[in-house]
Scaffold this motif. Structure first.
Motif, mmCIF file in Angstrom:
data_model
loop_
_atom_site.group_PDB
_atom_site.id
_atom_site.type_symbol
_atom_site.label_atom_id
_atom_site.label_comp_id
_atom_site.label_asym_id
_atom_site.label_seq_id
_atom_site.Cartn_x
_atom_site.Cartn_y
_atom_site.Cartn_z
ATOM 1 N N LEU A 141 0.838 -1.210 0.000
ATOM 2 C CA LEU A 141 0.000 0.000 0.000
ATOM 3 C C LEU A 141 0.872 1.258 0.000
ATOM 4 N N ASP A 142 1.923 1.247 0.815
ATOM 5 C CA ASP A 142 2.850 2.368 0.879
ATOM 6 C C ASP A 142 3.498 2.612 -0.487
ATOM 7 N N THR A 143 3.885 1.537 -1.144
ATOM 8 C CA THR A 143 4.484 1.642 -2.473
ATOM 9 C C THR A 143 3.485 2.199 -3.478
ATOM 10 N N LEU A 144 2.254 1.738 -3.405
ATOM 11 C CA LEU A 144 1.219 2.232 -4.316
ATOM 12 C C LEU A 144 0.981 3.725 -4.086
ATOM 13 N N ALA A 145 0.922 4.135 -2.832
ATOM 14 C CA ALA A 145 0.731 5.564 -2.534
ATOM 15 C C ALA A 145 1.877 6.388 -3.120
ATOM 16 N N ALA A 146 3.104 5.902 -2.971
ATOM 17 C CA ALA A 146 4.262 6.628 -3.509
ATOM 18 C C ALA A 146 4.202 6.699 -5.031
ATOM 19 N N ALA A 147 3.775 5.611 -5.650
ATOM 20 C CA ALA A 147 3.663 5.594 -7.108
ATOM 21 C C ALA A 147 2.584 6.569 -7.580
ATOM 22 N N TYR A 148 1.448 6.593 -6.885
ATOM 23 C CA TYR A 148 0.408 7.571 -7.236
ATOM 24 C C TYR A 148 0.936 8.999 -7.101
ATOM 25 N N ALA A 149 1.656 9.269 -6.029
ATOM 26 C CA ALA A 149 2.206 10.615 -5.841
ATOM 27 C C ALA A 149 3.194 10.958 -6.951
ATOM 28 N N GLU A 150 3.983 9.978 -7.346
ATOM 29 C CA GLU A 150 4.955 10.191 -8.429
ATOM 30 C C GLU A 150 4.267 10.581 -9.720
ATOM 31 N N THR A 151 3.048 10.076 -9.935
ATOM 32 C CA THR A 151 2.304 10.404 -11.153
ATOM 33 C C THR A 151 1.385 11.616 -10.965
ATOM 34 N N GLY A 152 1.494 12.258 -9.808
ATOM 35 C CA GLY A 152 0.701 13.464 -9.560
ATOM 36 C C GLY A 152 -0.718 13.197 -9.089
ATOM 37 N N GLN A 153 -1.027 11.946 -8.749
ATOM 38 C CA GLN A 153 -2.367 11.579 -8.282
ATOM 39 C C GLN A 153 -2.391 11.647 -6.745
ATOM 40 N N PHE A 154 -2.323 12.857 -6.216
ATOM 41 C CA PHE A 154 -2.146 13.029 -4.776
ATOM 42 C C PHE A 154 -3.377 12.653 -3.954
ATOM 43 N N VAL A 155 -4.565 12.826 -4.482
ATOM 44 C CA VAL A 155 -5.772 12.418 -3.750
ATOM 45 C C VAL A 155 -5.739 10.911 -3.515
ATOM 46 N N LYS A 156 -5.393 10.154 -4.545
ATOM 47 C CA LYS A 156 -5.281 8.702 -4.404
ATOM 48 C C LYS A 156 -4.137 8.351 -3.455
#
Length: 129
Positions: A36-51
């Motif tokens: 989950l932590d990795t997924l959150a970081a990946a979303y942030a990397e793509t600019g999907q901060f809400v996710k």
């Protein structure tokens, strides 16, 4: 220990990381804090901060170790400030190596990025400086 997503040059936008992390999270029925932590970081990397914020909160709710909760919460603060996760230690090492080589202009970028991350993640630790 929580593992962390680290962007690589061949996937600078994190799109591939999102796809793999989504599969890992689904395969573990959303019960693995590291995934989950990795997924959150990946979303942030793509600019999907809400996710990223939502997934990071989910990871925090599942964690049982105090140290991990602190790490997860510090990354949550990054995502809430619309900043992707970066390894501040690696940036500090890069800046330091450039300084030792006398490459002051090259050291500035990593040093500034490291400081920005640390100001967000550990603001109280920098207050005494």
């Amino acid at each position: 220990m929580v593992t962390r997503y680290r962007p690589r040059p061949e996937t600078p936008d994190g799109t591939i990381a999102v796809a793999f992390a989504e599969k890992a999270v689904a395969a573990t029925n959303r019960k693995n804090v590291s995934y989950l932590d990795t997924l959150a970081a990946a979303y942030a990397e793509t600019g999907q901060f809400v996710k990223a914020i939502s997934i990071q909160q989910e990871a925090i709710a599942l964690t049982q170790r105090g140290d991990d909760t602190k790490d997860l919460a510090s990354r949550l603060m990054l995502y809430e400030s619309h900043s992707p996760f970066r390894e501040d230690g690696a940036l500090a090492v890069l800046a330091n190596a450039s300084l030792h080589e006398g490459k002051f202009a090259e050291a500035e970028g990593p040093a500034r990025e490291c400081l920005t991350i640390r100001e967000i993640q550990i603001p109280d630790d920098l207050a005494h400086l």
